[in-house]
Motif scaffolding. Structure first.
Motif, short mmCIF file in Angstrom:
data_model
loop_
_atom_site.label_atom_id
_atom_site.label_comp_id
_atom_site.label_asym_id
_atom_site.label_seq_id
_atom_site.Cartn_x
_atom_site.Cartn_y
_atom_site.Cartn_z
N GLY A 151 0.66 -1.23 0.02
CA GLY A 151 0.19 -0.59 -0.18
C GLY A 151 1.01 1.80 0.01
N THR A 152 -0.10 2.03 -0.38
CA THR A 152 1.03 2.48 0.17
C THR A 152 0.24 4.46 0.77
OG1 THR A 152 -1.17 5.08 -0.94
CG2 THR A 152 1.07 4.09 -2.65
N SER A 153 0.06 3.89 2.02
CA SER A 153 0.19 4.03 3.89
C SER A 153 1.51 5.12 3.58
CB SER A 153 -0.60 3.71 4.24
OG SER A 153 -0.65 4.27 5.90
N PRO A 154 2.07 6.20 4.43
CA PRO A 154 3.56 5.82 5.04
C PRO A 154 3.42 5.42 5.90
CG PRO A 154 2.21 8.36 4.55
CD PRO A 154 1.57 7.44 4.26
N LYS A 155 2.34 5.00 7.40
CA LYS A 155 2.65 4.21 8.38
C LYS A 155 2.93 2.86 7.72
CE LYS A 155 0.40 6.68 11.32
NZ LYS A 155 -1.03 6.51 13.12
N ILE A 156 2.46 2.17 7.37
CA ILE A 156 2.60 0.61 6.71
C ILE A 156 3.70 0.64 6.21
CG2 ILE A 156 1.02 0.88 4.43
CD1 ILE A 156 1.63 -2.00 6.65
N LYS A 157 4.43 1.76 4.74
CA LYS A 157 5.61 1.39 4.19
C LYS A 157 6.80 1.86 5.15
CE LYS A 157 5.49 4.29 0.82
NZ LYS A 157 5.37 5.16 -0.54
N GLN A 158 6.49 2.03 6.32
CA GLN A 158 7.74 2.57 7.08
C GLN A 158 7.86 1.46 7.95
OE1 GLN A 158 6.77 4.87 10.82
NE2 GLN A 158 8.62 5.28 11.29
N ALA A 159 6.82 0.51 8.23
CA ALA A 159 6.38 -0.72 8.82
C ALA A 159 8.10 -2.23 8.62
CB ALA A 159 5.46 -1.67 9.46
#
Length: 451
Positions: A151-159
């Motif tokens: 996905g593109t959500s910053p939080k999930i990309k960081q995870a």
């Protein structure tokens, strides 16, 4: 009659069931294994190319809720995804068998069975197994490389960025997140991107282990250690040797058992019940919980020293509410995977589904999204999934005011349902998940005709 080339494993704690099933199946299939101890499943799968497992759902006296069967189903699908699993259950336990189908079982048979029905089900499972094997050989599916939706959500990309970095090390990882946020998938992702990816990935649901089974299940036991200990048995830690063990719901371990787990992590050894010999361990530890683990430490319900051992790296998984832009593309990704699971093609959502997906609260997160899409695929017609098929018209949670952005969508959905049921209030209310009184209020609010 020529026997079909297939290896079938029957697992049941009743010898008469094993004997009866073997007598029926050996006339039609080449190799039949029988086993009365489900803990032997892993070693049998490691040593043989089993096509089909016929799996009973209950093993211990007094435990008849089918959870053991669900547990071993998950283990089989993790260790050998190509193996087809058929569940055996009694008539009154069908609900649990249906749950098993949702998480990967091919079908279920009722005990006592009809021989013709049993043979028909096994025959279909063998055909499915051959189809899976052919796909793996031809490369039409990813056989060892599992695809993951980021996905593109910053939080999930960081995870995921952190996970890729930590995967290259042997550091212990603690995954935090609400129920259904994908902690199991994330742990598997770390394993698949590590140097241990060709070794075993063992999942242990600590929340489902009773206190008296904790040690024997995790650490194993020697013959004679307790009444039913008839053979030397390795525990889950030994099964994960050189690989990864995923300790799910670690926050649920009672305080008095946490010290035993801490000792294993500190010493990197495990001692089976009834033995004094410590066996060395080479295992990667990944843990997960949906609890506020630091609050538990503060309240002295979780040991601080154990927390330090398991969270060398701590990764937070966001809820779907925190990554709304990912919901619609994730739904399409999940639909494609579920359609592939059922060997179907060309499934799609109706064009008006996207805003409903984005506005729905998704309290069960990704797991709820998966369940609703799978159910919708089973019920929908013409390979097209509608809002009604998804069952996300949860209007009781919508505040009733004219500025609500969902008002027009709500009005449209009620109109469609009224039309579908020819103005029948009871059927319309049932479909929309409303009481009759609540439906009448909305009909009056939107000045709708119900005839």
């Amino acid at each position: 009659m020529r026997k079909k080339q297939a290896q079938i494993l029957i697992v049941d704690d009743q010898e008469e069931i094993l004997f009866s099933a073997k007598m029926i199946l050996k006339k039609h299939f080449e190799t039949i294994f029988t086993e009365n101890n489900p803990k032997k499943i892993i070693s049998i799968l490691n040593e043989n190319e089993i096509n089909v497992v016929l799996l009973d759902m209950n093993y211990r006296i007094g435990f008849e809720d089918g959870r053991e069967g669900i547990h071993w189903l998950k283990e089989i699908k993790t260790l050998s995804p190509q193996t087809i699993v058929i569940l055996m259950t009694a008539f009154g336990k069908i609900d649990t068998a249906v749950e098993g189908i949702k998480i990967g079982a091919f079908d279920y048979v009722l005990k006592p069975w009809h021989n013709e029905k049993l043979l028909e089900t096994i025959d279909k499972a063998v055909a499915e197994s051959r189809k899976n094997t052919k796909k793996a050989v031809t490369g039409s599916i990813q056989n060892t490389e599992k695809s993951y939706f980021v996905g593109t959500s910053p939080k999930i990309k960081q995870a995921y960025s952190i996970a890729e970095k930590v995967a290259k090390t042997d550091a212990n990882v603690l995954i935090l997140g609400e129920n259904g946020t994908g902690k199991y998938v994330f742990a598997e992702f770390i394993h698949q991107n590590s140097q241990r990816k060709n070794e075993t990935f063992v999942h242990v649901d600590l929340g489902s282990l009773s206190d008296n089974l904790f040690e024997s299940e995790l650490f194993g036991y020697a013959k004679g250690a307790f009444t039913d200990a008839k053979t030397d048995t390795a525990g889950r830690f030994e099964s994960a040797q050189n690989g990864t063990i995923f300790l799910d719901e670690i926050g649920n371990i009672p305080l008095h058992l946490q010290s035993k787990l801490l000792h294993v992590l500190q010493t990197k050894t495990v001692t089976r019940l009834g033995e004094s010999k410590a066996r060395p361990l080479n295992v990667r530890i990944i843990s997960a919980t949906n609890n506020d683990i630091k609050a538990e430490v503060k309240n002295k319900t979780f040991r601080e020293d154990l927390l330090y051992r398991i969270n060398t790296m701590e990764i937070n998984l966001p809820s779907l509410r925190e990554r709304k832009d990912d919901i619609v593309p994730m739904a399409h990704f999940i639909l494609e995977k579920i359609a592939e699971k059922y060997n179907q093609d060309n499934w799609k959502f109706e064009e008006n589904v996207a805003p409903y997906l984005e506005k729905y609260p998704w309290k069960g997160n990704i797991r709820e999204l998966e369940n609703k899409i799978e159910r919708a695929l089973i019920l929908a017609e013409n390979n097209t999934i509608s809002v009604n098929d998804l069952d996300i018209l949860n209007f009781e949670e919508i505040q009733e005011n004219d500025e609500n952005p969902l008002s027009e969508m709500e009005k449209s959905a009620i109109e469609k349902a009224l039309f579908k049921h020819h103005g029948n209030i009871s059927k319309t209310a049932e479909e929309l998940g409303l009481s009759r009184a609540a439906l009448y209020r909305r009909i009056e609010k939107y000045a709708l005709k119900n005839g």
